[in-house]
Design an enzyme around this catalytic site. Structure first.
Site, mmCIF file in Angstrom:
data_model
loop_
_atom_site.group_PDB
_atom_site.id
_atom_site.type_symbol
_atom_site.label_atom_id
_atom_site.label_comp_id
_atom_site.label_asym_id
_atom_site.label_seq_id
_atom_site.Cartn_x
_atom_site.Cartn_y
_atom_site.Cartn_z
ATOM 1 N NE ARG A 16 -3.828 0.397 1.812
ATOM 2 C CZ ARG A 16 -4.518 1.197 2.626
ATOM 3 N NH1 ARG A 16 -4.472 1.006 3.929
ATOM 4 N NH2 ARG A 16 -5.215 2.197 2.154
ATOM 5 C CD GLN A 60 -13.706 8.727 6.580
ATOM 6 O OE1 GLN A 60 -14.210 9.135 5.524
ATOM 7 N NE2 GLN A 60 -14.308 7.846 7.351
ATOM 8 C CG ASN A 61 -8.409 9.000 1.823
ATOM 9 O OD1 ASN A 61 -9.218 8.098 2.027
ATOM 10 N ND2 ASN A 61 -8.634 9.987 0.976
ATOM 11 C CG ASP A 109 -3.783 9.061 0.061
ATOM 12 O OD1 ASP A 109 -3.747 10.317 0.122
ATOM 13 O OD2 ASP A 109 -4.827 8.430 -0.200
ATOM 14 C CG HIS A 156 -9.052 6.490 9.804
ATOM 15 N ND1 HIS A 156 -9.999 6.251 8.819
ATOM 16 C CD2 HIS A 156 -9.744 6.686 10.954
ATOM 17 C CE1 HIS A 156 -11.213 6.301 9.361
ATOM 18 N NE2 HIS A 156 -11.073 6.556 10.650
ATOM 19 C CB CYS A 197 7.330 1.716 19.219
ATOM 20 S SG CYS A 197 7.869 0.417 20.368
ATOM 21 N N GLY A 256 -16.218 12.061 -1.087
ATOM 22 C CA GLY A 256 -15.733 10.725 -1.380
ATOM 23 C C GLY A 256 -15.745 9.753 -0.228
ATOM 24 C CB SER A 286 -19.127 4.714 2.234
ATOM 25 O OG SER A 286 -18.561 4.426 3.507
ATOM 26 C CG ASN A 327 -19.788 10.117 -1.969
ATOM 27 O OD1 ASN A 327 -18.562 10.063 -1.915
ATOM 28 N ND2 ASN A 327 -20.558 9.112 -1.575
#
Length: 229
Positions: free
Chosen positions: A56, A88-89, A91, A106, A114, A172, A174, A198
């Protein structure tokens, strides 16, 4: 100055080639969620989890920001608007597009954590279960990702921003995963206007004052042009 809180989900990065969270069969890139996105899965098989997130991380590094990311960065640069992006991504496409005020609720693929002492540091391109923590030396390195069953990051800061917002925009996502799915109600109760952008109506689409549906790469630049004109 208008205060705008923007929530972004997998749909905004999908057009950059990053696969969305899960398919209808409950699999995430051909893996069970329980195996690769829970603390229990990591403790059970850290080799699998690190291999999954290494893939990922590589995919995210190879992706490029799309017009939706770039439009949000341009909006942040407009002195008439104070913009906070809550994503929430995991990247870093918002940052690479030029956005500076971004909360990764997130976590992020670019971070390492750690499990033993909680120390955080920048993640290398590849992580392994044998990696030692730079702070305590424990071999309990994991991706700095919020997994199922864990509390998202910086929630008090997010709720404070929602209470102060003039406008809340969801892009974008849900609308299935809490607490983010409840942000529209939090913002609305505090008096903010609410807008959904969306691909399809989200689970909570009816909670928004306005909803527009279509590709984020088209809807977001159009909306930014409207409010910056």
């Amino acid at each position: 100055m208008a205060k705008i809180v923007v929530l972004t989900g997998a749909g905004i990065s999908a057009e950059s080639g990053i696969r969305t969270f899960r398919a209808s069969d409950g699999l995430w890139e051909d893996h069970r969620i329980e195996d690769v996105a829970t603390p229990e899965g990591w403790l059970r098989n850290p080799i699998l989890v690190h291999r999954f997130y290494n893939m990922r991380r590589k995919a995210a590094a190879e992706a490029t920001p799309n017009p939706a990311h770039l439009a949000l960065a341009a909006l942040e640069g407009d002195p008439r608007h104070e913009v906070l992006i809550v994503t929430q991504n995991v990247d870093d496409l918002h940052e690479r597009a030029g956005s500076q005020r971004v909360i990764h609720m997130h976590g992020t693929l670019t971070g390492a954590l750690c499990h033993a002492c909680g120390f955080r540091w920048p993640a290398p391109p590849e992580m392994h279960h044998t990696d030692a923590c730079p702070a305590c030396g424990a071999h309990t390195t994991r991706p700095d990702i919020v997994w199922f069953g864990e509390m998202p990051y910086r929630m008090e800061e997010i709720w404070s921003a929602l209470r102060a917002a003039d406008l809340f925009v969801s892009i974008g996502t849900s609308g299935n995963v809490y607490p983010a799915a409840g942000f529209v109600q939090d913002a609305s109760r505090a008096g903010a206007e609410t807008l959904e952008l969306n691909l399809d109506p989200s689970t909570g689409s009816d909670w928004f004052d306005e909803a527009r549906h279509g590709p984020a790469s088209e809807l977001v630049p159009q909306w930014v042009r409207e409010i910056c004109s």
